[in-house]
Write an enzyme that holds these catalytic residues in place. Structure first.
Site, PDB file in Angstrom:
ATOM      1  N   THR A  99      22.015 -46.430  14.982  1.00 23.69           N
ATOM      2  CA  THR A  99      22.393 -46.775  13.613  1.00 23.69           C
ATOM      3  C   THR A  99      23.847 -46.471  13.288  1.00 23.69           C
ATOM      4  OG1 THR A  99      20.116 -46.347  12.920  1.00 23.69           O
ATOM      5  CG2 THR A  99      21.764 -46.462  11.190  1.00 23.69           C
ATOM      6  N   GLU A 113      27.978 -45.752  13.593  1.00 23.57           N
ATOM      7  CA  GLU A 113      29.054 -46.569  14.172  1.00 23.57           C
ATOM      8  C   GLU A 113      28.642 -48.035  14.243  1.00 23.57           C
ATOM      9  OE1 GLU A 113      32.163 -45.780  14.888  1.00 23.57           O
ATOM     10  OE2 GLU A 113      31.880 -43.710  14.289  1.00 23.57           O
TER      11      GLU A 113
END
Length: 682
Positions: free
Chosen positions: A463, A465
């Site tokens: 999830t 970056e």
């Protein structure tokens, strides 16, 4: 003079072509990859673990061993299995300070000077504790990286030493409660006040609260805050002008007292599924004033009288340049995720070799890795780990080259490659961690054997970056752009250059002769393997382009994209798998030692054929693979799994994790059961 018969010439050429298909050229000498026979059915490969380790880890092995040795010498800094959230946070900070100030590991300088060394440090630190790896990344790659990459000399002069020594612990405040991946939609505002020569930072509503900000809840003293830059227009009646998202250095706590500064409100995000050693917090800003110099002004600046200046002509280009400089976070996540996968596979394989269960009547029990079902779970995963290792090494190499050259096309190439590899590798690792746990039965469920901890700590990699689904859409979008440019005479970027040939060759009608070839030499020929991967990607690209064109006429651009979204995600994954295989094959070719090269070729073949078999329906639907060939691929993939099983111990030993880093009792190189029983008190 006899007139040439064109029909006869065509027939002759066709016969020659068919003859060449039926009689493949012999392989080159064993220095070439060719159709190397690397796993003869008669004997087990002779694997030199030390040479394989040297080829895998190479020049950065020394600094990683220095990190491992330091933590081994400091039992007080090793993360226990049971630890509270607050205790883990304090331990993580002590670990980071010890690493920097006692062990002398200074990662900050390497971010620009030698990113390969930096990522090697991150991998080793993450092996000790993933929370520590993320804490290090927040301090140096995110907070420190924005100062180096988005700031100018005045910022480096002022902040470098404090960031390097962790006297200035900091945060990366981009994500908001209502906005994550859509960075251009951020709502935090930075308004310039020309009277006081300051920016005023404000959180206009609860949706704009900075959320999940690592290092904010407990330790951070500064934050790089991403906000919309608002300037007064020349015409006062028009109000403020939005110049797009920019980054600002905002102090959030007093350097001496650590008290929260006026106008800053900090709340703790609390317990998470994993990574509780990282102190994620939420930030609200109410009329927080900062000097004009605190704007990180590499791509855009504001003069004393409130005028905006930039070398880039538009908000879009400035935004792209800003995000391009932050791509190192994705590179690090992809690289670190492979490190987590190596750890999990090492534990699962060693235990599977140790654990004995059932066997032929009146004979000794056999190891569970001797069962085909266990091989089916773990051996393709082991092969994928090797494939990902070389692919992410390539990514780090291209990233390092990009940081030195700043070449525009290379920047774009690394951006898309990092997005694709981060998404693909982290998703694969997350699924594999559960498979590894299951493969070790009840003992895999013991927290001390680490699968649960690794799984929970790594889960967020999918999830942050960039959400993986969003990142894969970026890859698909770039592929479609390349597809369009192909037919408009444009050039193709480095990573996607096989598409030029694929549009001309791979989309031609499958050859009915080669579709039936089932010999081992043919199936293990890297040309066949790469052609199959490229053919699949090319067909997916062409078909989704046609579908998008069709649906755009009735649904519009956004509606058409959404209608084809699953198709686009499959396209992106197919392309990334192709790049991974290509880099694995190149790594085999480069390997100087014949025995090590043969081992890697075996593992590479398993990776390729397992992937082809997993998507055999696609190849069958277009007659790229005939039924007899499909059966042969399946049979050979299972046999290669067996062959890899025979050298599995050497392959995981080559990852070179000391027992004090692996730590899981069932994953020890020796005396695993003794370590396990001692842990519980016997």
């Amino acid at each position: 003079m006899q007139t040439p018969n064109p029909t006869a010439e065509i027939v002759t050429r066709r016969i020659e072509r068919l003859s060449s298909h039926l009689t493949p050229s012999p392989p080159n000498d064993d220095s070439e990859i060719g159709m190397l026979t690397c796993a003869g059915r008669a004997k087990k490969l002779n694997v030199s673990t030390s040479m394989l380790t040297e080829y895998m880890r190479g020049k950065h092995r020394e600094i990683q061993e220095k990190i491992f040795d330091y933590f081994n010498s400091r039992p007080d800094l090793q993360t226990p299995v049971e630890i509270s959230k607050d205790g883990h946070r304090e331990l993580c900070m002590r670990q980071l300070l010890g690493l920097v100030r006692e062990a002398g590991i200074r990662p900050y300088k390497y971010i620009v000077e030698d990113p390969e060394v930096y990522f090697a440090i991150v991998e080793a630190v993450g092996s000790v504790d993933i929370s520590l790896g993320i804490q290090l990344g927040v301090q140096y790659s995110l907070w420190g990286g924005t100062v180096l990459n988005l700031g100018t000399k005045k910022h480096k002069d002022k902040y470098f030493d404090g960031i390097d020594s962790v006297e200035y612990p900091g945060c990366f405040a981009m994500t908001e409660l209502h906005h994550g991946s859509n960075v251009q939609g951020l709502q935090t505002v930075a308004t310039f006040d020309p009277i006081t020569d300051e920016f005023i930072i404000n959180t206009p509503n609860d949706g704009a609260l900075k959320w999940w900000i690592g290092n904010a809840a407990t330790h951070g003293k500064f934050a790089t805050v991403f906000a919309k830059l608002m300037l007064l227009t020349n015409n006062s009646s028009q109000g403020l002008s939005d110049m797009g998202v920019h980054a600002f250095i905002v102090p959030i706590r007093d350097l001496k007292t650590h008290a929260t500064l006026p106008g800053v409100e900090i709340q703790d995000c609390g317990y998470k599924v994993g990574l509780n050693g990282v102190d994620n917090g939420a930030l609200r800003f109410t009329s927080v004033r900062i000097p004009r110099d605190n704007l990180l002004n590499r791509f855009g600046d504001v003069t004393r009288d409130g005028k905006y200046t930039s070398s880039l002509p538009s908000i879009g280009k400035r935004f792209a340049a800003t995000l391009g400089e932050l791509v190192g976070g994705r590179v690090g996540l992809a690289y670190s995720s492979v490190g987590v996968l190596k750890m999990a596979v090492t534990i699962a394989v060693r235990y599977s070799l140790l654990r004995q269960q059932f066997g032929p009547p009146k004979q000794p029990e056999i190891s569970i890795l001797d069962y085909q079902s266990q091989q089916h779970k773990l051996m393709p995963m082991l092969a994928s780990t090797y494939a990902f290792h070389f692919a992410t090494l390539y990514l780090v190499d291209k990233y390092s080259e990009m940081k030195k050259s700043r070449e525009e096309q290379l920047v774009a190439d690394v951006h898309e490659l990092s997005a694709g590899l981060k998404a693909y590798v982290t998703s694969y690792t997350a699924k594999s961690l559960s498979i590894c746990r299951e493969s070790c039965g009840g003992h895999g469920y013991a927290a001390v054997n680490r699968f649960g901890i690794l799984r929970n700590d790594h889960d967020i990699f999918q999830t942050f970056e960039g959400d993986n689904t969003v990142l894969l859409q970026q890859v698909a979008g770039d592929l479609l752009k390349q597809y369009k440019e192909k037919f408009q005479g444009g050039t193709l970027t480095v990573t996607w250059n096989y598409l030029r040939q694929s549009m001309d060759t791979y989309l031609s009608q499958p050859n009915p002769v080669t579709a039936r070839w089932e010999g081992e030499d043919h199936l293990r020929d890297p040309k066949f393997q790469l052609d199959a991967f490229r053919y699949r990607t090319s067909r997916l690209l062409q078909s989704v382009a046609v579908r998008l064109n069709k649906h755009t006429k009735t649904l519009g651009t956004f509606g058409a994209w959404n209608r084809c979204l699953n198709h686009l995600l499959i396209l992106a994954e197919s392309h990334i798998e192709t790049v991974i295989l290509e880099k694995f094959i190149e790594a085999v070719q480069r390997c100087p030692d014949k025995s090590t090269r043969a081992t890697l070729k075996l593992v590479c073949d398993l990776y390729a054929l397992n992937r082809i078999w997993n998507d055999i329906g696609t190849y069958r639907n277009v007659d790229y693979v005939a039924p007899n060939k499909a059966k042969a691929i399946h049979k050979l993939a299972e046999y290669l799994s067996f062959q890899v099983k025979n050298v599995a111990r050497e392959l995981v030993d080559a990852f070179d994790f000391p027992d004090h880093v692996t730590r899981a009792p069932i994953g020890m190189k020796s005396n695993a059961y003794a370590s396990y029983t001692q842990y519980v008190g016997f």
